[in-house]
Design an enzyme around this catalytic site. Structure first.
Site, PDB file in Angstrom:
ATOM      1  CE1 TYR A  85      -5.668   4.314   0.038  1.00 54.22           C
ATOM      2  CE2 TYR A  85      -3.346   3.912   0.516  1.00 54.22           C
ATOM      3  CZ  TYR A  85      -4.476   3.656  -0.230  1.00 54.22           C
ATOM      4  OH  TYR A  85      -4.432   2.720  -1.233  1.00 54.22           O
ATOM      5  CD  GLU A 132      -2.851  -0.855  -0.278  1.00 54.88           C
ATOM      6  OE1 GLU A 132      -2.941   0.260  -0.822  1.00 54.88           O
ATOM      7  OE2 GLU A 132      -3.340  -1.877  -0.791  1.00 54.88           O
ATOM      8  CG  ASP A 187      -7.375   5.818  -3.378  1.00 55.72           C
ATOM      9  OD1 ASP A 187      -8.603   5.949  -3.577  1.00 55.72           O
ATOM     10  OD2 ASP A 187      -6.697   4.954  -3.949  1.00 55.72           O
TER      11      ASP A 187
END
Ligand code: SF4
Length: 368
Positions: free
Chosen positions: A123, A40, A141
């Protein structure tokens, strides 16, 4: 249909679509906290085509959080090269060091705990908590922002913090309680592959019947463009200090300005180049060669036109002249010598690689 049913309908249709169409990514095979975290962070602002091979190599070389916490700067830089935004790699390592030193290597087990890890933002914490711990927390996002702003036909201010809070609240209101991790990945995947920036593929979209922008025929207006800062033109000079007899080149970690915290050539303004020239007047062992040719490079809101200067060290009797020169100009310390032949492998930024290319392409002009 009440609000709750409608929220469930979003999740149901999205997940049915995801089950059929999701891309088989390496980190989706077996859920692993470390892999989820690494991929990520890598995927932020970098395309999957670039991330996939880099991710596989990264977890092969650094298979555990202990390996990441203890890896040296050079290794990290090499493993990250090509992904850009090296600060993300540093933050990842900072987080790993924190986990090893303060949590005895045990990963945090919830969204709120992940938020305490240095370098881990909303996030990343939401992605890890939802995928690895099935916590019902939506991640937001650019892709999710686009999907939600179209579902709600929001054509104004979605990028400010209050606008992002609206997006987050809505995503949290429709997230699946049973499969929050898949839901988050599905939203991101829908944004990346169907609800594209331009020409969204609405006829293939599982949420079409609930999409206000589709209904009002205003998908191109939602979301509004991110406010852009105009790019500024900058002239920059890269300094190559080349010890000719040993064919080695000086590199250092830049501590400020462009590409701070990355290893490469000292970068300077035109004014600082004058200082270089003055400093070289009294140092015969060091000769200045201005390379023909130039390079261009863009770094966040800056359009760089660059040139390279070579300071050729003609005698190899001692390092003192270079050390003195380096210190007088206040160049980043410490510097170290790398064999010219291996120099490209030691650089992680594309700007430095352009400088090396220029140097090697014009080597014959000044090698005598
Ligand atoms: Fe995006 Fe079109 Fe789907 Fe609406 S219908 S969410 S605009 S792809």
């Amino acid at each position: 249909m009440d609000e709750c049913q409608s929220a469930n309908q979003y999740a149901r249709e999205l997940l049915a679509w995801y089950d059929k169409h999701h891309r088989p990514l390496p980190w989706r095979q077996n859920i692993n906290i470390y892999h989820t975290w690494v991929c990520e962070v890598m995927s932020q602002q970098t395309t999957l085509a670039v991330v996939i091979p880099k991710f596989s190599e990264f977890v092969k070389q650094l298979p555990t959080v202990y390996d990441l916490a203890t890896c040296d700067e050079d290794t990290l830089r090499q493993l990250w090269s090509g992904l850009g935004y090296y600060a993300r790699a540093r933050n990842l390592k900072k987080g790993a060091v924190f986990i090893v030193e303060h949590l005895k290597g045990r990963f945090p087990q919830s969204y709120n705990e992940w938020l305490k890890i240095p370098g881990c933002g909303l996030y990343t914490a939401a992605v890890i908590a939802s995928i690895c711990f099935h916590e019902k927390v939506a991640c937001v996002d650019g892709n999710v922002t686009r999907v939600v702003s179209r579902l709600l036909a929001l054509s104004k201010d979605v990028w400010s913090s209050s606008g992002q809070a609206v997006i987050r609240d809505f995503a949290n209101s429709i997230i699946s309680a049973e499969r929050p991790g898949d839901f988050n990945q599905a939203m991101m995947e829908l944004g990346a592959t169907v609800c594209r920036k331009t020409k969204p593929l609405c006829l293939l979209c599982p949420l079409r019947s609930q999409c206000l922008a589709f209904e009002k025929n205003c998908t191109e207006l939602c979301p509004p463009q991110k406010p852009r800062r105009d790019a500024v033109d900058v002239e920059l000079f890269a300094l190559i200090v080349w010890r000719k007899p040993t064919d080695t080149i000086a590199l250092a970690e830049r501590t400020k300005g462009f590409l701070a915290n990355t290893v490469g050539f000292p970068l300077m303004s035109k004014l600082e180049v004058l200082e270089v020239k003055t400093a070289l007047k009294s140092r015969e062992q060091l000769q200045l060669v201005e390379l023909p040719g130039a390079f261009t490079h863009n770094i966040t809101h800056h359009r760089i036109s660059g040139k390279a200067l070579v300071v050729r060290v003609v005698e190899d009797s001692n390092n003192a002249a270079v050390e003195d020169f380096w210190q007088i100009l206040g160049l980043p310390q410490p510097f170290y010598w790398i064999a010219n032949q291996a120099i490209a492998t030691k650089l992680s930024t594309s700007l430095d690689k352009k400088v090396v290319k220029l140097f090697h392409n014009t080597l014959s002009c000044y090698a005598q």
